[in-house]
Design an enzyme around this catalytic site. Structure first.
Site, PDB file in Angstrom:
ATOM      1  N   ASN A  47       1.018   0.148   5.959  1.00 58.37           N
ATOM      2  CA  ASN A  47       1.472  -0.625   4.813  1.00 58.37           C
ATOM      3  C   ASN A  47       2.283  -1.778   5.356  1.00 58.37           C
ATOM      4  OD1 ASN A  47       2.627  -1.559   2.395  1.00 58.37           O
ATOM      5  ND2 ASN A  47       4.273  -0.046   2.506  1.00 58.37           N
ATOM      6  N   GLY A  48       1.907  -3.016   4.977  1.00 56.89           N
ATOM      7  CA  GLY A  48       2.630  -4.180   5.456  1.00 56.89           C
ATOM      8  C   GLY A  48       1.651  -5.217   5.979  1.00 56.89           C
ATOM      9  N   CYS A  64       0.847  -1.183   0.000  1.00 56.21           N
ATOM     10  CA  CYS A  64       0.000   0.000   0.000  1.00 56.21           C
ATOM     11  C   CYS A  64       0.885   1.236   0.000  1.00 56.21           C
ATOM     12  CB  CYS A  64      -0.847   0.056   1.269  1.00 56.21           C
ATOM     13  SG  CYS A  64      -1.660  -1.498   1.652  1.00 56.21           S
ATOM     14  N   ARG A  84       1.542   1.815  -5.895  1.00 57.14           N
ATOM     15  CA  ARG A  84       1.788   0.871  -4.795  1.00 57.14           C
ATOM     16  C   ARG A  84       0.534   0.103  -4.431  1.00 57.14           C
ATOM     17  NH1 ARG A  84       6.416   1.658  -2.123  1.00 57.14           N
ATOM     18  NH2 ARG A  84       5.570   0.610  -0.309  1.00 57.14           N
ATOM     19  N   HIS A 102       9.999 -29.667 -28.222  1.00 59.50           N
ATOM     20  CA  HIS A 102       9.762 -30.647 -27.159  1.00 59.50           C
ATOM     21  C   HIS A 102       8.460 -30.385 -26.437  1.00 59.50           C
ATOM     22  CE1 HIS A 102      13.831 -32.330 -27.600  1.00 59.50           C
ATOM     23  NE2 HIS A 102      14.139 -31.089 -27.929  1.00 59.50           N
ATOM     24  N   TRP A 154      -3.602  -1.888  -1.386  1.00 58.43           N
ATOM     25  CA  TRP A 154      -3.538  -3.104  -2.192  1.00 58.43           C
ATOM     26  C   TRP A 154      -3.823  -4.234  -1.220  1.00 58.43           C
ATOM     27  CZ3 TRP A 154       0.281  -7.215  -2.985  1.00 58.43           C
ATOM     28  CH2 TRP A 154       0.053  -7.957  -4.156  1.00 58.43           C
ATOM     29  N   GLU A 162      11.480 -11.730 -21.039  1.00 62.55           N
ATOM     30  CA  GLU A 162      11.083 -10.396 -20.617  1.00 62.55           C
ATOM     31  C   GLU A 162       9.970  -9.860 -21.522  1.00 62.55           C
ATOM     32  OE1 GLU A 162      11.270  -8.742 -18.114  1.00 62.55           O
ATOM     33  OE2 GLU A 162      10.891  -6.672 -18.696  1.00 62.55           O
ATOM     34  N   LYS A 177       3.768  -2.399  -7.851  1.00 59.54           N
ATOM     35  CA  LYS A 177       5.122  -2.076  -8.290  1.00 59.54           C
ATOM     36  C   LYS A 177       6.169  -2.767  -7.428  1.00 59.54           C
ATOM     37  CE  LYS A 177       8.251   0.072 -10.647  1.00 59.54           C
ATOM     38  NZ  LYS A 177       8.477  -0.430 -12.016  1.00 59.54           N
ATOM     39  N   LYS A 197       6.099  -8.949 -20.300  1.00 59.43           N
ATOM     40  CA  LYS A 197       5.470  -7.648 -20.532  1.00 59.43           C
ATOM     41  C   LYS A 197       4.087  -7.835 -21.146  1.00 59.43           C
ATOM     42  CE  LYS A 197       8.122  -4.900 -18.707  1.00 59.43           C
ATOM     43  NZ  LYS A 197       8.366  -5.940 -17.780  1.00 59.43           N
ATOM     44  N   GLU A 221       1.704  -9.205 -18.475  1.00 62.43           N
ATOM     45  CA  GLU A 221       1.349  -8.398 -17.311  1.00 62.43           C
ATOM     46  C   GLU A 221       0.565  -7.141 -17.642  1.00 62.43           C
ATOM     47  OE1 GLU A 221       4.691  -7.159 -14.926  1.00 62.43           O
ATOM     48  OE2 GLU A 221       5.861  -6.531 -16.646  1.00 62.43           O
TER      49      GLU A 221
END
Lengths: 610, 409
Positions: A104-105, A2, A31, A506, A78, A483, A605, A487, A490
Site C-alpha cells: 500500500n503506497g 489500498c 481503503r 453574483h 485502489w 458539507e 476513505k 455529501k 460524493e
C-alpha cells in the site's frame, strides 16, 4: 490507497486462514476495492489468487476460502500505478514464483529500479510499482543473502511511501513487513499473528495491537514478532508498544443497517457523547498554545476542511481569534510565510491524510506549533504533532465522513469556548454552563434524526431525479451547506454546489430554472432576515426551495416548498444538529439511485496519495 | 448460531381489511391481487428465503387457508391457526399453542409488500447481533397511520401506535417483520395490547432493529395497492411474454411488461409499460394500457379502453371506450362502455397515505375511483375523483358519482 492483510498461524489455531484473510480484506474494502488478491504458502509453493473487481465478485470466481496453507497475505487495491486489472492486482511475484508481495503506497523510484532489474533479466508481468519489490528481493537472494536480509536490502532500495507484507517459500512461516508513510498494524494472538492496514481487519480475532512506526521493518511468525528500525538496526521492544483496543468487534460491522453510512449517521449521538466525555487536559493545553502563538492556520481536506471553516468561525466569533483555514494540498503557498510563532491546527479523521501530513511537515520544519484533531490514535499526523485532541467517534467505515465530522465540530466548539475563557471573554462559570449545555447535544441529535429520517427519504426521492442542486447558507450556515453539497456529490453523484446565499446573485442564480432544487440552511442567527430575501429570489425563478429551519420561523417555512423544522437552538451548535439531516438526504438519494453509499466510485476513505 | 438456526414463523393474516372496503367485501384482504400475486404470497415468498421449521398462519377465513395450503403446502411446513378473538392481540394469541416456550419466532404481518431481502436482513440481524429480538423499521412521513419506534444507541426503546401528528417524535414505522422471544405472549396476555407488550419487552430485554431503506408497503387503504403496483412494476427489467400468451402481431408493446399465461392481446392494442397483464385476461382491439396498469387474471378490457395507474382485480370487465385512471376496481365487476373516471381530488381534501404530486407549479392529489366487487356500472357513467362505489351496486347508465372519501378519514 489500498488495504493489506497478513496472517500466519499454527495449524488448527485458525480454522481456515485464507478465509480469515478474505474476511479481513472485506473489512478493509473501504481503503480500495477495484481489485483483490491473496497469496498462500502451501507445500513449499506459493498459490496466488487475484483478480479485478470487488472482493465478493472475485471470491465467487476464484474461491479464496478454498486455499490451503497457514501463511497468507492479501490485498484490496485502489489503483495508482497501472489500471485496475487481473494482472495489476496484488500480490505480485518474482520471476520464479517463490515470493509474493502486497503493498500500500507509492514507490517513487520504481521506474529506474525496473529498468535496472530488466537489464538483469527480470521479467515483469504487471504495470505496478509494487512488483519491483519481489524482483529486488529475488536479486538479493541470488547474491546469497538470507531471506530476511534480502528483504531489508530490497526495502532500502525503494523510495516513497509503503506498507509492505511479503511471503517467500524460502522462509515459509514468516511474513516480512516494512512501513513508511502508510499505515500498518500488527494484531497479536495466541498461536497466530496478523498484519493489517487498519485495526477493524482483525478485531474479530484479537484486540492486542502494535501500531508500526515509519521505517520499521521486521517479521511475524505464528508465535513471534520481531521489529527493528531499518536505519539504526535497533530492535524494538514489543511489550512497550502493545495496545489493547477497547472497541467492541461488532462496532466495525454494520449489523442492523443496510450500510455503514446509515449506521454511522445513527451513531452520532453516541459518538458525540463519547467525544465530549473523552476530552481532558489537552483542550486547555491546546487553547494555551493558541493563545501564545501569533497566527493560527487550519489545514484540512474534504469534509475535515468544512470542519476547519467552522473552527475559523468559532475562533473568531467565540474567542476573538483570527485563523486562516486552507485546503491541505495548497500548503506550498505558505512556504516562505511561516515562522516559529505560528500555529497550525491539522484536522484529519484518519490521521494519515497525506496532503495534511505534508502541510504539517512544512509548518513543523519552520518550527511552528502543531495541534492535530484526529479520530485514530497514534496515527501519522498525531505522532508528528505537539498536541492532539482526539475525536472518539469509533471507526468510520463508510467512505463519506459522517460522525467524524460532527465530532470534529464538537471538539472545535469546546476548544473555542476554552480559549474564550482563558482570554477572559467567558467567566469560568459561564464556560462550565456552556459545556454542560453541550451535554444535551447528543440527545438533540438523536431526536432530530428520528424525526427527520422519513422526511429526508422523501426529499431524496425527489432529488434523485435531479441533475444539480444548490446548497445556500449564511455565516456558520455556509460550511454546513458545503458539507451537505459534498455529501450529495460524493455518494449520490448529483452535482451540488454550495455558496454563501448572498453570493448566489453574483452568478450561480443564472442556472436556476423551473424545478431546480435549492436547499437553504437557515440558522437562528442574525442572518435569518437576509436569507429570507434569498429564498424569495429563488422562488421567483420557480426553483424547488428546500429549507432547514428552527421552530418558531413559520413565516420562512411558508415560503419553502419542502421544510425540515428542527428544535429551537443556539445557532452555534447547528453544524452538529443540521448536518445529520443533510447526511440522510444524501444517503437516501444514493440508495434511490441504486448506488452503494459506502463505496462511492473513485473515492477512498483515507487519501494517502498526494 | 446453531441454537437459532431454525425458527418458526407466524403470519398474521386474519385482519378483516375494513379500511380496504369495498374491495374486501367478497375477498379476504390477504387474497387481494397485486401484480399477479396475492398479498400473502409476498409474505410467504419472503419467509421462504429463511431456514424455517414451520410457518403458522393465523387466519379468520377458510378461503385463505385453502389458498395458502394449495399454493405453498409443498414448499413450507404450514400450520393454520384460526383467530377467535379480535384485533392483532387475538391473532397473536391464536399462534401461542404452536410455539414452544424458550423459542424465538418470526412474526410477520400478512399485509406487507416488500422485497424478500427485508425478511433475510431482519433475520440475519437477529443471528449476528445476539439481541433478544429485532424489529424491522422503515422511515415513513405519514406515521400517524402506522406504529412508530423510538431508537437509541441501536436499541428500540419505545413503541407508539398511531401517534397524533403533533406528538410525533419519530418517523420510523414498525414495518411488520419481527424476531421476538416467546415471552411476548405473556406480555400480550398481561397487557391486553400488542403495543404495550412490545414496550414491556423493550423495557426488559435488548430489542434491536433493522433499518430498511427501500420501498415498503403496508396495504391498508385501497390506494396502497396502486403504490405497491407502481413499486413492483418499476422493478421489471425487461419484457416477458409467456409462451402461452396470444399477442396479435399488430399489437404494439413497449417498455417493461409482463404478459402472463393465456393472456390475449388483440389487434392494435397498445401496451406502454411498465404494465402487467394477468393469466387468461383479454385486452381488446385498440385498447391502450399505460404505465402502472396491473390487469389481474381473467379480466376483460374492451376495445378502445384506456387504463392507467390502476388495479383491475380478477374476473372484472372494463367495457369498450372507457377510461380508468388512478383507480382500483374490485373483482367480478362490470364497468359499462364509455365509463370515465376523473382523477384530480378537489383541493382541501386530505387523504391518509395519499401523497401530493407536484406537476409544474401545481401541487395536486391524484386518485380515481374505488369500485367494489360484483358491481355493474351503467354505460357512460362518470365517476369523480375519490368516488367510492360499494360492492353489489348497480348503477344506471349516465350515472354521476361524486367524491366521497369520508369513510377513509
Amino acid at each position: 490507497m489500498c488495504g493489506i492483510v497478513g496472517l500466519t498461524c499454527l495449524p488448527g489455531v485458525i480454522v481456515n486462514p485464507a478465509r480469515a484473510v478474505r474476511k479481513s480484506l472485506e473489512k478493509l474494502e473501504y481503503r480500495g476495492y477495484d481489485s483483490v488478491g491473496i497469496a498462500v504458502i502451501f507445500d513449499n509453493k506459493i498459490i496466488i489468487k487475484k483478480g479485478k473487481g470487488k472482493i465478493q465478485e472475485v471470491h465467487s470466481k476464484l474461491n479464496f476460502d478454498g486455499t490451503p496453507g497457514y501463511t497468507v497475505v492479501g490485498h484490496t487495491r485502489w489503483a495508482t500505478h497501472g489500471a485496475p486489472s487481473d494482472t495489476n492486482a496484488h500480490p505480485h511475484s518474482d520471476c520464479k514464483g517463490a515470493i509474493a508481495v502486497v503493498h500500500n503506497g507509492i514507490i517513487k523510484n520504481f521506474d529506474e529500479l525496473r529498468k535496472e532489474l530488466r537489464k538483469n533479466g527480470h521479467i515483469f508481468s504487471s504495470e505496478t510499482d509494487t512488483e519491483v519489490v519481489s524482483h529486488l528481493m529475488e536479486e538479493f537472494l541470488k547474491k546469497g543473502l538470507e531471506p530476511y536480509e534480502a528483504f531489508k536490502e530490497a526495502i532500502r532500495k525503494i523510495k516513497g511511501s509503503f506498507a509492505i507484507a511479503l511471503v517467500t517459500v524460502y522462509d515459509s512461516e514468516k511474513i516480512f513487513f516494512a512501513k513508511k508513510d502508510s499505515p500498518l498494524i500488527i494484531g497479536l494472538g495466541n498461536g497466530f499473528n496478523f498484519l493489517a492496514s487498519d485495526i477493524p481487519a482483525f478485531l474479530e480475532y484479537t484486540r492486542k495491537v502494535i501500531v508500526l512506526k515509519d521505517n520499521e521493518v521486521g517479521y511475524i511468525t505464528p508465535t513471534e514478532v520481531f521489529i527493528e528500525d531499518l536505519e539504526s538496526g535497533k530492535e524494538v521492544s514489543i511489550d512497550s508498544r502493545i495496545r489493547v483496543i477497547s472497541w467492541t468487534p461488532e462496532m466495525a460491522a454494520k449489523a442492523g443497517y443496510p450500510h455503514f453510512m446509515l449506521k454511522e449517521i445513527h451513531e452520532q449521538p453516541r459518538a458525540l457523547n463519547e467525544t465530549l466525555l473523552g476530552l481532558g487536559k489537552e483542550v486547555e493545553k491546546a487553547a494555551n498554545l493558541i493563545l501564545n502563538s501569533e497566527r493560527v492556520f487550519i489545514a484540512a481536506a474534504g469534509t475535515s476542511f468544512h470542519a476547519g471553516l467552522i473552527y475559523e468561525n468559532y475562533l473568531a466569533k467565540l474567542s476573538g481569534v483570527v485563523a486562516y483555514p486552507f485546503i491541505s494540498s495548497e500548503y506550498s503557498k505558505y512556504a516562505k510565510a511561516i515562522n516559529p510563532n505560528d500555529l497550525l491546527i491539522a484536522i484529519s479523521q484518519s490521521g494519515e491524510t497525506i496532503d495534511t501530513l505534508m502541510a504539517l511537515r512544512l509548518f513543523k520544519n519552520k518550527r511552528a506549533k502543531i495541534i492535530s484533531i484526529s479520530n485514530v490514535v497514534d496515527s501519522a499526523i498525531p505522532r508528528e504533532s505537539n498536541l492532539t485532541i482526539y475525536t472518539r467517534a469509533g471507526p468510520e467505515i463508510g467512505v463519506a465522513a459522517t460522525k467524524t465530522f460532527t465530532t470534529q465540530v464538537l471538539v472545535g466548539l469546546v476548544l473555542a469556548l476554552k480559549l474564550a475563557e482563558l482570554k477572559g471573554e467567558l467567566l469560568p462559570s459561564e464556560y462550565f454552563e456552556k459545556i454542560s449545555e453541550l451535554g444535551k447535544v447528543p440527545k438533540l441529535v438523536e431526536n432530530i434524526i428520528l424525526k427527520n429520517e422519513a422526511l429526508a427519504l422523501n426529499l431524496a426521492n425527489t432529488l434523485s431525479m435531479k441533475h444539480s442542486a444548490y446548497y445556500l447558507g449564511r455565516g456558520l450556515g455556509v460550511p454546513i451547506a458545503m458539507e451537505g453539497a459534498l455529501k450529495l456529490k460524493e455518494i449520490a453523484y448529483i452535482h451540488a454546489e454550495a455558496y454563501p446565499a448572498g453570493e448566489s446573485k453574483h452568478g450561480p442564480i443564472a442556472l436556476v430554472e423551473d424545478g431546480f432544487p435549492v436547499l437553504f440552511i437557515v440558522l437562528d442567527d442574525e442572518n435569518k432576515e437576509s436569507i429570507k430575501g434569498n429564498i424569495m429570489e429563488m422562488k421567483a425563478r420557480n426553483a424547488y426551495t428546500i429549507g432547514l429551519i428552527t421552530e418558531g420561523n413559520e413565516e420562512i417555512a411558508e415560503k419553502l416548498d419542502y421544510v425540515f423544522v428542527l428544535p429551537k437552538q443556539n445557532y452555534v451548535i447547528s453544524p452538529i444538529t443540521y448536518t445529520p439531516v443533510l447526511q440522510l438526504i444524501a444517503y437516501y438519494a444514493s440508495v434511490k439511485r441504486g448506488y452503494d453509499p459506502d463505496k462511492p466510485r473513485n473515492l477512498a476513505k483515507t487519501v494517502t496519495v498526494e | 448460531m446453531s441454537l437459532y438456526s431454525r425458527l418458526k414463523a407466524v403470519i398474521l393474516a386474519g385482519g378483516k381489511g375494513e379500511r380496504l372496503r369495498p374491495l374486501t367485501d367478497r375477498i379476504p384482504k390477504p387474497l387481494l391481487k397485486v401484480v399477479g400475486k396475492s398479498i400473502i404470497d409476498y409474505v410467504l415468498e419472503g419467509l421462504s428465503t429463511l431456514p424455517l421449521e414451520e410457518v403458522i398462519i393465523v387466519v379468520s377465513e377458510k378461503e385463505v387457508s385453502k389458498y395458502v395450503i394449495e399454493k405453498w403446502g409443498s414448499k413450507l411446513l404450514i400450520t393454520i391457526a384460526y383467530q377467535k378473538k379480535p384485533g392483532i392481540e387475538g391473532a397473536i394469541l391464536a399462534a401461542k399453542e404452536f410455539l414452544s416456550k424458550r423459542d424465538y419466532f418470526i412474526l410477520a404481518y400478512g399485509d406487507i409488500i416488500v422485497s424478500k431481502e427485508a425478511y433475510l436482513r431482519t433475520y440475519e440481524t437477529f443471528v449476528n447481533k445476539g439481541s433478544e429480538g429485532v424489529i424491522m423499521l422503515s422511515p415513513k412521513t405519514d406515521v400517524e397511520s402506522y406504529g412508530i419506534a423510538y431508537v437509541s444507541e441501536g436499541k428500540v426503546i419505545k413503541i407508539e401506535e398511531k401517534p397524533s401528528p403533533e406528538k410525533i417524535g419519530s418517523t420510523l414505522a414498525i414495518a411488520g417483520i419481527f424476531v421476538l422471544p416467546h415471552e411476548l405472549f405473556e406480555h400480550v396476555e398481561a397487557e391486553g395490547n400488542f403495543t404495550n407488550a412490545l414496550n414491556e419487552l423493550a423495557r426488559r430485554k435488548q430489542i434491536t432493529h433493522y433499518m430498511w431503506n427501500k420501498w415498503w408497503i403496508d396495504v391498508g387503504y385501497p390506494w396502497d395497492i396502486l403504490e405497491a403496483n407502481r413499486n413492483i412494476l418499476l422493478e421489471f427489467k425487461g419484457a416477458y411474454i409467456s409462451s402461452k400468451a396470444k399477442v396479435s402481431s399488430k399489437a404494439i408493446i413497449e417498455g417493461p411488461v409482463y404478459i402472463d399465461d393465456d393472456a390475449e392481446i388483440d389487434h392494435n392494442a397498445i401496451i406502454k409499460g411498465p404494465v402487467y397483464v394477468g393469466k387468461n385476461s383479454f385486452v381488446g382491439a385498440n385498447a391502450f394500457l399505460r404505465e402502472y396498469a396491473s390487469i389481474e387474471d381473467n379480466v376483460l378490457i374492451g376495445a378502445y379502453s384506456e387504463i392507467k395507474n390502476s388495479s383491475i382485480q380478477p374476473r372484472t370487465t372494463i367495457s369498450s371506450f372507457s377510461f380508468i385512471g388512478d383507480s382500483i376496481v374490485g373483482s367480478e365487476t362490470t364497468v359499462g362502455p364509455r365509463t370515465v373516471t376523473l382523477n384530480i381530488i378537489p383541493s382541501g381534501i386530505k387523504v391518509s397515505r395519499l401523497h401530493p404530486l407536484r406537476i409544474g407549479n401545481r401541487i395536486i392529489l391524484k386518485l380515481g375511483a374505488v369500485i367494489g366487487c360484483n358491481c355493474y356500472i351503467g354505460a357512460s357513467s362518470v365517476l369523480f375523483a375519490g368516488s367510492v362505489v360499494d360492492s353489489n351496486t348497480r348503477l344506471k347508465p349516465f350515472s354521476v358519482i361524486e367524491t366521497n372519501l369520508a369513510k377513509y378519514i
